[in-house]
Structures are given as C-alpha cells and as structure tokens.
Enzyme design. Structure first.
Site, PDB file in Angstrom:
ATOM      1  N   ARG A  36       0.887  -1.225  -0.113  1.00  0.00           N
ATOM      2  CA  ARG A  36      -0.055   0.094   0.006  1.00  0.00           C
ATOM      3  C   ARG A  36       0.908   1.168   0.039  1.00  0.00           C
ATOM      4  NH1 ARG A  36      -4.912  -1.955   3.827  1.00  0.00           N
ATOM      5  NH2 ARG A  36      -6.352  -2.509   2.376  1.00  0.00           N
ATOM      6  N   LYS A 194     -19.411 -17.490   2.386  1.00  0.00           N
ATOM      7  CA  LYS A 194     -20.533 -17.315   2.687  1.00  0.00           C
ATOM      8  C   LYS A 194     -21.332 -16.610   1.609  1.00  0.00           C
ATOM      9  CE  LYS A 194     -20.583 -17.845   7.513  1.00  0.00           C
ATOM     10  NZ  LYS A 194     -21.194 -17.170   8.724  1.00  0.00           N
ATOM     11  N   GLY A 347      -8.551  -8.918  -0.412  1.00  0.00           N
ATOM     12  CA  GLY A 347      -7.471  -9.632   0.218  1.00  0.00           C
ATOM     13  C   GLY A 347      -7.052 -10.972   0.023  1.00  0.00           C
ATOM     14  N   GLY A 370     -13.266  -3.732   0.963  1.00  0.00           N
ATOM     15  CA  GLY A 370     -14.649  -3.367   1.292  1.00  0.00           C
ATOM     16  C   GLY A 370     -15.340  -2.431   0.184  1.00  0.00           C
TER      17      GLY A 370
END
Length: 393
Positions: A36, A194, A347, A370
């Site tokens: 990053r 999920k 990630g 996100g």
C-alpha cells in the site's frame, strides 16, 4: 463521474494534505508488506516534484479513538517510507494543536488519524481542523472511500480545494471501465465462504454479467440449489431458494451461473488432509468440498479466455493448502493469459495473485476490499460523492 484530479492543479508552494491508505501489516515494529505504501508513492512524488508542502495522513489498525498508543503509531510506516524515498520522513503527532512547518518539496507524515477524537463519526469540528491545515485536500485512500469519516470525507468538504489523488483516480477509472461500459462477454468470479456476506454483490452482478462464476463456500450453496449433494461442506441451506432465484433470473436473460461438474473433497479441514477428486453427484455424506475439480477448472478457464471483461473477487477453493489450490491456480493462470480487461480486488484475491505470481498479468488490481465490493454493488462511496460535489463548487 466528474471530480477534480490532482494533476489538474498547480501545487507550487501550496500546503497539500493527502489522505492515503497506509494501513499496512506491522510486526515487532516493522512493516511486513509495503504494497500500500508503494501504491501511494506516485501521488507523493507528484506533489513533492511540484514544490508543494506535503502532509500525509492515514489510519493504522483499530486503536481506541482519542488515545495515543505506541503500537498503532505510524512510526514504522515513516521508517519504511523514508527508506523508499531516500530521505528522513518526520512523523508529527500534535499537528492539530500546532500546524507543522513544512518546507516546499518536503513531505511529513501525520500520526494515526484514529488517535483523534471524532474521526470515526465524521465530526465537523475535527474535519474543519484537518481542512485548516491545507490549501488542497487530496483524497487518495480508495480502501476507505466507503467510510464517511473526518479524514476521508469531512476534511474534503471544508478544505479550500478537494481533489482525487493519482491512485484513487486510477482505481475509479478502472472500475468505470469494467462496470460502466464493459467489453463483452463479461465474467464475474465471486468466491468466499458465505453467500450471505456477498449476496448484494451477487445480486448486483447478476444483472450485469454474462457469466457469474461462484467459488468457495458460496459455490456449495449453489451446488445444493442445483440438486447436488454437498455432504458436510460449508453451505447455507437457508439461502438455497435465493441461489435458485439468482440462477433462474440469469437463465431467463440468457446468462449463466456455471455449476461445477466435479469437485475436490476431504474429510476434514487440515493442511495434511488428502485431496480426493470426484464427480459432483458422488459427494459422500461425510465429505467436505474444498475445491473445484479439474474438468470444472478447465470449463472456467475456457469461459475466462473468451471474456472481454473479467471481474475477480475471491478464490474458488481453499488455496492456502496446496492440494486444494488447483482450481484457484487454474483461474489465476486463465486470467493471466486472457486478452480481456481484468480487474481484481480483495485481500484473499491479492494473496492468490501473489502466490501464483501473476501480479503484472492482471490489468488492474484494486488495493481495496470493502470499497471495491461496495462499488461492485452499485453503492455510492461517501468520499467519491464528496469529491463530485466539490467539483461543482
């Protein structure tokens, strides 16, 4: 999408405050992955070269707000950045009380924004304190663009000028290219454990893509929805009707969710567990599905090879264990060799890209998790909305 870009502005002698995403892993006071930091460097170098007085701020970890803690200080980031730039980088802690004196062409790092009371709640007084530090506010942290916080949103609202940094502008351009007017056929690969956590993404993409490949635990719910046995595999049985509805909706418009014809199973989740390949119809009651089988991997590789646009978020198996990594490796290699525009983010996806060494073969790798998902869902990101409204001022 219209906003002011950093490259549009004359920065000479200006006080420039950059909100970057330097939230990197730190162990024993040392940065263990500087990806990053490296991604943020072009924006820093552009401002230094232009003769600006550069201040950089970021969050790191999740410290208790309003409380300084040594372990969440950006000191290791300042050291790594200094080593990369070949100069000492001053780390400034009390910048709100005493605005730092910065020379033209100098860059300083302001300590963790999460040490400031009101950061998380986008506090107006704190936002105005940030804004008072600068002539130009640069939002360059795509990884936190989905959060309305004082350093990502409020500061830009009150700063004299607010613009997008090089990294943020590049992220948004890549996302626009992949989603607003994609080259067809468009393929999305959505993996993860999920369906419930990715349901809004699956629903949004199901309306846009020609093929939606599901992987990981998500795929087991779709296998069960197609009538196949899944044994003891991770599977959300209560979401089987949802999976069936998505399959029916895509089929009705001539699109598909490819279902695996063969799978790789084990009896327990363990790195030494033997991998057994079998037809999807032959999964036993005590089996756990940990990967797609070779035939399914080949089918997916063929789909990816023909794609004009590929959006990838999440592996298709438990690739951390090599015996259950063949499916994710096959998809990685197919993306690396594909002629279409590929966009990857998240990630686990980046971990797979690194493991199979295809970093320079993906058209664009998003630094965010996100924010990347929320953009795919079609949500408005607060920091981007702020930049758009400031461009109209």
């Amino acid at each position: 999408m219209s906003f002011i870009k950093l490259t549009d502005l004359d920065l000479a002698g200006k006080r420039v405050l950059i909100r970057s995403d330097l939230n990197v892993p730190v162990k024993n006071g040392k940065v263990t992955s500087d990806a990053r930091i490296t991604a943020s460097m072009p924006t820093f170098e552009h401002c230094i070269k232009a003769g600006a007085k550069v201040m950089v701020m970021s969050h790191l970890g999740r410290p208790e707000e309003g409380v300084f803690s040594e372990e969440d200080s950006l000191k290791p980031v300042a050291d790594t950045l200094g080593a990369k730039m070949g100069r000492e980088i001053r780390l400034i802690r009390d910048y709100l009380d005493t605005p730092p004196e910065v020379a033209d062409g100098e860059l300083v790092l302001l300590d963790n924004v999460r040490f400031n009371k009101g950061e998380g709640k986008d506090n107006e007084a704190l936002s105005k304190q940030y804004a008072a530090l600068c002539d130009v506010f640069v939002m360059d942290a795509f990884g936190t663009a989905h959060r309305a916080q004082a350093s990502t949103h409020g500061a830009g609202k009150f700063a004299p000028t607010a613009c997008a940094g090089l990294l943020l502008a590049e992220e948004l351009d890549a996302l626009q290219k992949a989603l607003a007017n994609p080259a067809r056929p468009m393929v999305a690969i959505v993996g993860g454990s999920k369906v419930s956590t990715k349901l809004t993404v699956l629903e949004a993409l199901s309306e846009k893509v020609d093929q939606m490949v599901v992987g990981g635990g998500i795929a087991n719910t779709f296998l069960a929805a197609a009538g196949f046995p899944v044994g003891k595999s991770l599977c959300e049985h209560d979401l089987i009707p949802t999976a069936q509805a998505l399959m029916a909706k895509m089929t009705a418009r001539g699109a598909t969710i490819p279902i695996a014809t063969d799978v790789v199973c084990g009896k327990k989740f363990d790195e030494n567990e033997p991998a057994v390949a079998k037809n999807a119809a032959d999964v036993a009651e005590d089996d756990m599905i940990f990967d797609i089988g070779p035939n399914s991997a080949q089918d997916l590789a063929d789909i990816i090879a023909k794609a004009g646009t590929i959006v990838w978020n999440g592996p298709v198996g438990v690739f951390e264990f090599d015996q259950f990594g063949a499916g994710t490796k096959a998809i990685s290699m197919a993306i690396a060799n594909a002629a279409g525009f590929s966009l990857a983010g998240g990630g686990d996806t980046i971990a797979a890209i690194q493991k199979y060494d295809i970093y320079d073969k993906v058209s664009y790798i998003s630094t965010a998790g996100g924010a990347f998902l929320e953009y795919l869902e079609g949500k408005t990101l607060p920091a981007v909305a702020m930049l758009e409204s400031r461009a109209k001022d």
